[in-house]
Design a protein around this motif. Structure first.
Motif, PDB file in Angstrom:
ATOM      1  N   PHE A   7      78.542 -16.645 -60.678  1.00 50.25           N
ATOM      2  CA  PHE A   7      77.747 -16.150 -59.438  1.00 50.25           C
ATOM      3  C   PHE A   7      77.547 -17.463 -58.542  1.00 50.25           C
ATOM      4  O   PHE A   7      77.687 -17.549 -57.354  1.00 50.25           O
ATOM      5  CB  PHE A   7      76.406 -15.711 -59.762  1.00 50.25           C
ATOM      6  N   VAL A   8      77.249 -18.370 -59.106  1.00 50.10           N
ATOM      7  CA  VAL A   8      76.823 -19.727 -58.476  1.00 50.10           C
ATOM      8  C   VAL A   8      77.928 -20.451 -57.997  1.00 50.10           C
ATOM      9  O   VAL A   8      78.195 -20.943 -56.791  1.00 50.10           O
ATOM     10  CB  VAL A   8      75.892 -20.896 -59.321  1.00 50.10           C
ATOM     11  N   ARG A   9      79.155 -20.351 -58.804  1.00 52.22           N
ATOM     12  CA  ARG A   9      80.373 -20.978 -58.502  1.00 52.22           C
ATOM     13  C   ARG A   9      80.800 -20.335 -56.858  1.00 52.22           C
ATOM     14  O   ARG A   9      81.366 -20.726 -56.192  1.00 52.22           O
ATOM     15  CB  ARG A   9      81.742 -20.924 -59.424  1.00 52.22           C
ATOM     16  N   VAL A  10      80.913 -18.785 -57.065  1.00 54.90           N
ATOM     17  CA  VAL A  10      81.250 -17.978 -55.940  1.00 54.90           C
ATOM     18  C   VAL A  10      80.252 -18.502 -54.940  1.00 54.90           C
ATOM     19  O   VAL A  10      80.956 -18.342 -53.713  1.00 54.90           O
ATOM     20  CB  VAL A  10      81.102 -16.603 -56.270  1.00 54.90           C
ATOM     21  N   VAL A  11      78.929 -18.393 -54.954  1.00 51.89           N
ATOM     22  CA  VAL A  11      78.191 -18.666 -54.028  1.00 51.89           C
ATOM     23  C   VAL A  11      78.381 -20.023 -53.238  1.00 51.89           C
ATOM     24  O   VAL A  11      78.252 -20.243 -52.115  1.00 51.89           O
ATOM     25  CB  VAL A  11      76.794 -18.357 -54.183  1.00 51.89           C
ATOM     26  N   ALA A  12      78.279 -21.035 -54.288  1.00 52.89           N
ATOM     27  CA  ALA A  12      78.137 -22.485 -53.759  1.00 52.89           C
ATOM     28  C   ALA A  12      79.158 -22.845 -52.551  1.00 52.89           C
ATOM     29  O   ALA A  12      78.792 -23.666 -51.793  1.00 52.89           O
ATOM     30  CB  ALA A  12      78.504 -23.378 -55.048  1.00 52.89           C
ATOM     31  N   PRO A  13      80.405 -22.686 -52.762  1.00 52.48           N
ATOM     32  CA  PRO A  13      81.320 -22.970 -51.624  1.00 52.48           C
ATOM     33  C   PRO A  13      80.940 -22.436 -50.241  1.00 52.48           C
ATOM     34  O   PRO A  13      81.240 -23.097 -49.231  1.00 52.48           O
ATOM     35  CB  PRO A  13      82.727 -22.344 -51.985  1.00 52.48           C
ATOM     36  N   GLN A 344      79.110  -9.393 -53.080  1.00 49.00           N
ATOM     37  CA  GLN A 344      80.291  -9.316 -54.036  1.00 49.00           C
ATOM     38  C   GLN A 344      79.608  -9.248 -55.492  1.00 49.00           C
ATOM     39  O   GLN A 344      79.931  -8.490 -56.398  1.00 49.00           O
ATOM     40  CB  GLN A 344      81.265 -10.212 -54.218  1.00 49.00           C
ATOM     41  N   ASN A 345      78.301 -10.168 -55.769  1.00 48.19           N
ATOM     42  CA  ASN A 345      77.783 -10.189 -56.827  1.00 48.19           C
ATOM     43  C   ASN A 345      76.961  -8.815 -56.944  1.00 48.19           C
ATOM     44  O   ASN A 345      76.701  -8.289 -58.220  1.00 48.19           O
ATOM     45  CB  ASN A 345      76.740 -11.481 -56.562  1.00 48.19           C
ATOM     46  N   THR A 346      76.382  -8.331 -55.981  1.00 54.02           N
ATOM     47  CA  THR A 346      75.747  -7.092 -56.163  1.00 54.02           C
ATOM     48  C   THR A 346      76.606  -5.906 -56.543  1.00 54.02           C
ATOM     49  O   THR A 346      76.358  -5.265 -57.643  1.00 54.02           O
ATOM     50  CB  THR A 346      75.079  -6.690 -54.724  1.00 54.02           C
ATOM     51  N   LEU A 347      77.740  -5.897 -56.050  1.00 53.98           N
ATOM     52  CA  LEU A 347      78.895  -5.072 -56.558  1.00 53.98           C
ATOM     53  C   LEU A 347      79.442  -5.256 -57.883  1.00 53.98           C
ATOM     54  O   LEU A 347      79.484  -4.064 -58.520  1.00 53.98           O
ATOM     55  CB  LEU A 347      79.968  -5.039 -55.455  1.00 53.98           C
ATOM     56  N   LEU A 348      79.451  -6.516 -58.373  1.00 58.42           N
ATOM     57  CA  LEU A 348      79.526  -6.472 -59.798  1.00 58.42           C
ATOM     58  C   LEU A 348      78.780  -6.198 -60.524  1.00 58.42           C
ATOM     59  O   LEU A 348      78.950  -5.398 -61.583  1.00 58.42           O
ATOM     60  CB  LEU A 348      79.926  -8.147 -59.728  1.00 58.42           C
ATOM     61  N   LEU A 349      77.396  -6.184 -60.202  1.00 58.61           N
ATOM     62  CA  LEU A 349      76.212  -5.884 -61.067  1.00 58.61           C
ATOM     63  C   LEU A 349      76.226  -4.264 -61.061  1.00 58.61           C
ATOM     64  O   LEU A 349      76.034  -3.609 -62.319  1.00 58.61           O
ATOM     65  CB  LEU A 349      75.077  -6.379 -60.643  1.00 58.61           C
ATOM     66  N   ARG A 350      76.540  -3.648 -59.971  1.00 59.18           N
ATOM     67  CA  ARG A 350      76.512  -2.268 -59.954  1.00 59.18           C
ATOM     68  C   ARG A 350      77.669  -1.825 -60.774  1.00 59.18           C
ATOM     69  O   ARG A 350      77.585  -0.764 -61.498  1.00 59.18           O
ATOM     70  CB  ARG A 350      76.865  -1.789 -58.209  1.00 59.18           C
ATOM     71  N   ASP A 351      78.883  -2.323 -60.840  1.00 57.08           N
ATOM     72  CA  ASP A 351      80.200  -1.945 -61.633  1.00 57.08           C
ATOM     73  C   ASP A 351      79.542  -2.144 -63.118  1.00 57.08           C
ATOM     74  O   ASP A 351      79.984  -1.287 -63.936  1.00 57.08           O
ATOM     75  CB  ASP A 351      81.193  -2.876 -61.407  1.00 57.08           C
TER      76      ASP A 351
END
Length: 500
Positions: A7-13, A344-351
């Motif tokens: 999550f942090v890696r995706v968000v950080a950029p 995207q992180n929200t959708l991942l948790l939904r999945d």
């Protein structure tokens, strides 16, 4: 791999933002507020004079707008905690604890879902490891280093070479390379892993090392190899020795590719769309989270739902504090990317939840006990465990005044160097701000800065360290004002949350 680290890696950029808040517009209240008040919390006030006194006494605090905002928010957090103790409004019900530990719950679910996907999608073909070992342009080596730089004294270089030759003799007689590397190598990185270097291509190392390594047959050990770093002994381990290691490497590489493809597919399949005004709304939400929580406007829409301002603030609160500071001055492009990553992180948790991923009762119990232990520690440090604070035979107004005095005494000890500041856990601060009113007054912050600067210039308008402390004033922990939101995990029952 920790899914929350992903999550942090995706968000950080998306957050390569302006690192300074110097240009941040803090004029919101300058012409409408009272410059004498820097902050308010549950009916208590932090005066500009008291804030200046705190900042002037704290050795590590500079007289900057950011520092004034920081100290005011720390004051709010601790004031709210003290008043919540007196009023019986500590967030210790199941729903509140669930919200407090939401980042940990999200990490557990995300990691478990990630592992499930990896197990389904990244099984290696039977011959994959053999092909990597035999035919690849990458190889895996072990080495030992006996350090002696090229400019070292001749006596040292001679001694190191003799040491290497002695160890080489032991290896020739059958000593285990990995064991000796762990004991004797002077390369700390590989020493911790039995001398193993990361898998890499030809040309990765200095010429003498590289040429010697790439001539080795499986299982073969080199002679003593000299480089600018000293003397080495190299080995190319056999296939069966490294089969598991190479397999783990291939799975990790496949996992990284799958992570990227999966996250991209979430956006496409869910028709993710960022609202045009999302960047402006996100900046506003950081400046005034209380107001943003009431509107809960969609920022990113997708099939079956949306990322709202409430969700956005919840994610920001779960990330390190510096992210919130950067968001204040981010440009529209960075904020748009940030919103996309959070969606995207929200959708991942939904999945994950749709896939049946839940935390266990044991995990919930451990998270709950850890949060309550943190709360008890902070209360004890501040002296908020005194029985008279919760004695209902004592008038509430008197108990509130006593609680405020406890916090004042706590911060005075800190200013005197007799204690260390323990910032409130951000989740706890978030919940307290959801239950009790608080605000920061920019005009009061500006006035406090003026007073600090006047005092440092020799015009002491705060009365000096010996001046009496105005009643009803206290102080809090670093980071921006947190915000409430979200629900409990699967293992926690719902509970009505008290509003302001």
């Amino acid at each position: 791999m920790s899914r929350f680290s992903v999550f942090v890696r995706v968000v950080a950029p998306a957050l390569v933002l302006c690192g300074s808040l110097a240009g941040c517009d803090r004029a919101r209240d300058l012409f409408t507020a009272h410059a004498g008040t820097a902050a308010e919390a549950a009916g208590r006030k932090l005066t500009a004079e008291r804030l200046a006194q705190i900042m002037g006494s704290a050795k590590a605090v500079r007289a900057t707008p950011e520092a004034a905002d920081l100290v005011a928010n720390v004051w709010i957090d601790y004031s709210l905690l003290a008043q919540a103790v007196v009023r019986g409004q500590l967030p210790i019900d199941s729903a509140s604890v669930a919200e407090a530990v939401w980042p940990e719950v999200a990490e557990i679910k995300g990691t478990r879902w990630h592992d499930t996907l990896m197990a389904r999608r990244s099984a290696l073909p039977p011959t994959a490891v053999d092909s990597l070992y035999k035919e690849s342009d990458q190889r895996l080596f072990q080495h030992m280093l006996f350090a002696a730089r090229a400019n070292a004294e001749d006596t040292l270089r001679t001694a190191k070479r003799k040491q290497a030759e002695t160890i080489l003799g032991r290896l020739r007689k059958g000593a285990a390379f990995g064991r000796l590397a762990s004991q004797l190598s002077e390369d700390p990185g590989s020493r911790a892993d039995s001398g193993y270097l990361p898998l890499g291509p030809r040309g990765r190392f200095v010429a003498s090392f590289d040429s010697a390594a790439w001539t080795l047959e499986p299982g073969q050990t080199s002679g003593v190899v000299e480089t600018p770093y000293g003397y080495h002994i190299l080995r190319r381990p056999g296939l069966e020795e490294v089969r598991e290691r190479l397999g783990s490497h291939m799975i990790a590489q496949a996992g990284m590719r799958l992570d990227s493809l999966y996250m991209d597919s979430l956006a496409t399949a869910s028709k993710m769309d960022v609202e045009g005004d999302a960047p402006a709304v996100m900046r506003s939400a950081i400046q005034d989270p209380g107001k943003a929580m009431k509107t809960d406007k969609p920022l990113v829409r997708f099939t079956g739902g949306a990322l709202t301002t409430r969700d956005y603030l919840r994610w920001v609160n779960a990330l390190p504090p510096q992210y919130s500071a950067r968001l204040r001055t981010a440009d529209d492009s960075a904020l748009t990317q940030f919103a996309e990553a959070l969606a995207q992180n929200t959708l991942l948790l939904r999945d994950a939840e749709a896939g049946g991923i839940k935390i266990t009762p044991e995990e919930w119990k451990e998270l709950r006990e850890r949060f309550l232990a943190q709360l008890d520690t902070v209360k004890a440090d501040m002296g908020l465990t005194a029985p008279e604070l919760t004695d209902e035979s004592v008038p509430q107004a008197q108990r509130e005044t006593l609680a405020a005095a406890k916090v004042e005494a706590y911060f005075d000890r800190l200013n005197d160097g007799k204690g260390r500041l323990r910032p409130l856990p951000s989740a706890l601060a978030t919940l307290l701000r959801g239950r009790l009113p608080s605000r920061v007054d920019d005009a009061g912050l500006s006035r406090a800065l003026e007073l600090v600067k006047e005092k440092s210039a020799g015009r002491d308008t705060t009365g000096g360290p010996g001046s009496p402390i105005p009643p009803g004033v206290i102080q809090p922990a670093p980071g921006p004002a947190p915000v409430p939101g979200g629900g409990p995990p699967d293992a926690a029952p719902d509970s009505g949350k008290q509003s302001r």
